[in-house]
Scaffold this active site. Structure first.
Site, PDB file in Angstrom:
ATOM      1  N   LYS A   1       5.683  57.214  24.338  1.00  0.00           N
ATOM      2  CA  LYS A   1       5.861  57.825  23.017  1.00  0.00           C
ATOM      3  C   LYS A   1       7.061  58.776  23.013  1.00  0.00           C
ATOM      4  O   LYS A   1       7.808  58.852  22.023  1.00  0.00           O
ATOM      5  CB  LYS A   1       4.599  58.575  22.609  1.00  0.00           C
ATOM      6  CG  LYS A   1       4.689  59.256  21.224  1.00  0.00           C
ATOM      7  CD  LYS A   1       4.944  58.249  20.106  1.00  0.00           C
ATOM      8  CE  LYS A   1       5.161  58.927  18.750  1.00  0.00           C
ATOM      9  NZ  LYS A   1       3.945  59.558  18.225  1.00  0.00           N
TER      10      LYS A   1
ATOM     11  N   LYS B   1       9.193  69.205  18.044  1.00  0.00           N
ATOM     12  CA  LYS B   1       8.228  69.382  19.139  1.00  0.00           C
ATOM     13  C   LYS B   1       8.254  68.185  20.089  1.00  0.00           C
ATOM     14  O   LYS B   1       8.269  68.341  21.321  1.00  0.00           O
ATOM     15  CB  LYS B   1       6.829  69.586  18.549  1.00  0.00           C
ATOM     16  CG  LYS B   1       5.705  69.727  19.559  1.00  0.00           C
ATOM     17  CD  LYS B   1       4.983  68.423  19.869  1.00  0.00           C
ATOM     18  CE  LYS B   1       4.257  67.865  18.653  1.00  0.00           C
ATOM     19  NZ  LYS B   1       3.497  66.630  19.004  1.00  0.00           N
TER      20      LYS B   1
END
Length: 299
Positions: free
Chosen positions: A176, A244
């Site tokens: 990811k 983030k």
């Protein structure tokens, strides 16, 4: 009665991604118990067949499968490891699937703690954005044991079209992180190209049509180009979250001594957009940053 094909699923975290995922599970006829810190999000899904829980413990007791979809590593750690959290409240043998995007090392630590309590843990972050969550066509990269992945697929197939076992716990989050780098790089280059085309007074709609049909075409271009030039940045995935995620990527790359020069620049640009007040906009609002860097006014 709970069966392997129709398990009871506890769903924790009902935001932009979690809500449509939980709705799809309800639509598939599964028994879904949901919890969110925002009660209105729970109530909206009760109308679609979900049962409401007052807290994490109430959601996971009696569940066969637990899915978390939360913003960041500390959120998952608190829900999983905290007092009356998942590990304290779930029965041994329960399958715990974290669909959030968190640090790979955090996923491994949670997985080890879960295993000690007799739970089976998978890190299963998703890609595709809000529309894919609504459509049930998410791409899901899963880390964990083959047996647990096979069991989880009976549930995940209702929310994802592509479900791939990529390795042990933590591998899902690693893939990811790479995904988020590629997406951010695509968005940045697309933004630069569109600002360039506008500055050259080219018909951007016609330009997009020909570009997306050639080698430059991508899912990012198809989904984001026209909303960029229309200055429509309602969040499907917020800049703050992508910032983030790129922090997760850069930290992981540093730990493996991987050179990512372009990735570092893209991460800085995303961070700059966040710092300049665009954190709650869609990540395609990198377009606004490129406009500002080019000296163009941004509404």
């Amino acid at each position: 009665m709970t069966t392997p094909e129709h398990p009871t699923v506890a769903f924790i975290g009902l935001g932009i991604m979690g809500s449509p995922m939980a709705a799809n599970l309800c639509g598939a006829g599964l028994d879904v118990v949901g919890f969110s810190r925002t009660r209105a999000k729970v109530d909206a899904l009760v109308a679609k067949g979900m049962r409401a829980a007052d807290d994490v413990a109430g959601a996971v007791r009696g569940a066969d499968v637990i899915i978390t979809m939360l913003p960041d590593s500390p959120d998952v750690e608190a829900v999983a490891l905290g007092a009356e959290g998942i590990l304290e409240s779930a029965a041994p043998g329960t399958l715990f699937v974290d669909a959030s995007t968190i640090r790979p090392d955090a996923a491994r630590a949670i997985g080890e703690a879960a295993e000690k309590r007799g739970l089976r843990f998978l890190d299963a972050p998703v890609s595709g954005g809000e529309q894919a969550a609504v459509d049930g066509t998410l791409s899901i990269m899963v880390g964990g044991s083959e047996e647990s992945v096979a069991d989880a697929t009976t549930v995940l197939r209702h929310v994802g079209k592509t479900i791939v076992h990529v390795g042990p716990v933590g591998a899902g989050q690693t893939v990811k992180a790479a995904n988020q780098l590629i997406v951010a790089g695509n968005i940045e280059l697309l933004a630069e190209a569109l600002v360039f085309l506008e500055a050259q007074q080219v018909d951007t709609e016609k330009a997009i049509s020909v570009l997306e049909a050639g080698l430059a075409g991508s899912t990012v271009m198809t989904r984001k180009a026209r909303t960029m030039v229309a200055r429509q940045f309602a969040p499907g995935f917020r800049i703050a979250l992508h910032d983030k995620d790129l922090g997760i990527f850069t930290a992981a790359a540093r730990s493996s001594r991987t050179a990512t020069p372009l990735g570092a620049v893209v991460a800085q640009l995303m961070s700059s957009a966040h710092a300049q007040g665009d954190g709650d906009l869609d990540h395609s609002a990198l377009f606004r940053l490129v406009e500002r860097l080019s000296g163009h006014s941004t509404p």
